[in-house]
Design a protein around this motif. Structure first.
Motif, PDB file in Angstrom:
ATOM      1  N   VAL A   3      32.123  54.001  -3.604  1.00  0.00           N
ATOM      2  CA  VAL A   3      32.638  53.275  -2.441  1.00  0.00           C
ATOM      3  C   VAL A   3      31.533  52.477  -1.738  1.00  0.00           C
ATOM      4  O   VAL A   3      31.742  51.346  -1.315  1.00  0.00           O
ATOM      5  CB  VAL A   3      33.412  54.213  -1.473  1.00  0.00           C
ATOM      6  N   ARG A  37      33.717  58.075  -3.879  1.00  0.00           N
ATOM      7  CA  ARG A  37      34.871  58.236  -3.011  1.00  0.00           C
ATOM      8  C   ARG A  37      35.195  59.709  -2.785  1.00  0.00           C
ATOM      9  O   ARG A  37      35.269  60.496  -3.728  1.00  0.00           O
ATOM     10  CB  ARG A  37      36.086  57.524  -3.604  1.00  0.00           C
ATOM     11  N   LYS A  72      32.620  48.783  -1.724  1.00  0.00           N
ATOM     12  CA  LYS A  72      33.806  48.573  -2.559  1.00  0.00           C
ATOM     13  C   LYS A  72      33.643  47.350  -3.471  1.00  0.00           C
ATOM     14  O   LYS A  72      34.499  46.476  -3.530  1.00  0.00           O
ATOM     15  CB  LYS A  72      35.055  48.445  -1.683  1.00  0.00           C
ATOM     16  N   GLU A 170      36.632  54.041   6.021  1.00  0.00           N
ATOM     17  CA  GLU A 170      36.678  54.722   4.726  1.00  0.00           C
ATOM     18  C   GLU A 170      35.423  55.556   4.518  1.00  0.00           C
ATOM     19  O   GLU A 170      35.407  56.460   3.687  1.00  0.00           O
ATOM     20  CB  GLU A 170      36.813  53.686   3.616  1.00  0.00           C
ATOM     21  N   SER A 203      34.885  59.321   2.804  1.00  0.00           N
ATOM     22  CA  SER A 203      33.622  59.642   2.142  1.00  0.00           C
ATOM     23  C   SER A 203      32.543  59.715   3.210  1.00  0.00           C
ATOM     24  O   SER A 203      32.626  59.015   4.218  1.00  0.00           O
ATOM     25  CB  SER A 203      33.252  58.554   1.134  1.00  0.00           C
TER      26      SER A 203
END
Ligand code: ADP
Ligand code: ADP
Length: 242
Positions: A3, A37, A72, A170, A203
């Protein structure tokens, strides 16, 4: 699945003061590391080894000299401030001293709603969500209308975590998030972070100088020394190695 990653990131700081004579400190000496992730990756190492610098470089809070930070799959090192905006939302930071990073004049509900409002959420909706988040981090709904100084260190860290979660990131980058807390409170905040990670699928990059804390929360550990990663592996392996 990766990620967030750093690729050969270098960062030096100019020495300051009359006797500096143009010297500099190489805080990161070509660091490449990948956050997968859903995992919690620990950055451990002695004070001055470069942990904080790497953490801040990966949130793009700190400009780097060379290398790249990839979120990403997209390099974000050379993006303009405007283009950076969605990425700023995706990676949120939790700091060591929540008191220093919480505005004492703002009510808790405003502290937590600020990010979402900046990113375009209507204020009323942001406030409703902020109150719901207080429950998620284990605070009473009445906390919303109070001010940071009315809370204990552990409670303030919960507010800091709620603020980070409010923009639905994220990745959480946590820099010594429990180091300023009493040991009994540390365990509660670590448990909260572990629950959040599991429930929201977030994460986490977790900076700590405390091996006991790393053992409790990290899936993998990167050991830093003199601005480089000298060991990297599953937590159990890192602790088993001589
Ligand atoms: P750690 O988080 O592992 O303690 P840091 O990333 O804070 O390590 O620091 C790495 C090195 O960079 C240290 O030598 C530190 O003194 C230096 N350093 C960190 N921040 C600055 C700064 N703002 N200005 C000058 N030197 C810095
Ligand atoms: P940490 O506990 O994260 O290692 P420090 O106590 O080393 O943090 O540093 C606190 C602040 O001072 C940070 O913002 C860091 O960037 C800065 N700093 C650290 N080392 C130096 C240094 N040698 N010269 C100037 N600033 C520094």
């Amino acid at each position: 699945l990766v990620v967030l990653e750093s690729v050969d990131v270098r960062k030096s700081y100019a020495a300051k003061g009359f006797f500096a004579r143009g010297r500099s400190t190489q805080a990161l000496d070509g660091v490449s590391v990948q956050l997968h992730r859903g995992e919690t990756l620990g950055l451990v190492g002695e004070s001055g080894s470069g942990k904080s610098t790497l953490a801040r470089a990966m949130t793009r809070l700190l400009p780097i000299d060379s290398g790249d930070v990839i979120l990403k799959g997209e390099g974000i090192t050379h993006l303009s401030t405007k283009a950076m905006r969605p990425y700023r939302r995706m990676v949120q930071m939790v700091f060591q001293d929540p008191y220093a990073s919480l505005d004492p004049r703002q009510r808790v509900v405003d502290i937590i709603s600020e990010g979402p409002i900046i990113h375009g959420t209507p204020p009323a909706e942001a406030h409703t969500r902020a109150r719901r988040l207080l429950g998620l981090v284990g605070l009473d709904p009445s906390a919303a209308d109070r001010y940071p100084h009315e809370f204990s260190g552990g409670q303030r860290q919960r507010i800091g975590i709620a603020r980070a979660l409010a923009v639905e990131p994220e990745v959480l980058v946590a820099d010594e998030p429990v180091s300023a807390l009493d040991v009994s409170v540390q365990a509660q905040v670590l448990e909260l972070l572990a629950d959040i990670k599991a429930e929201l699928g977030i994460s986490m990059l977790f900076v700590t100088h405390d091996l006991r804390v790393a053992l409790q929360i990290c899936d993998r550990i990167a050991v830093m020394r003199h601005g480089a990663i000298v060991e990297l592996g599953p937590t159990a392996e890192i602790f088993a190695s001589p």
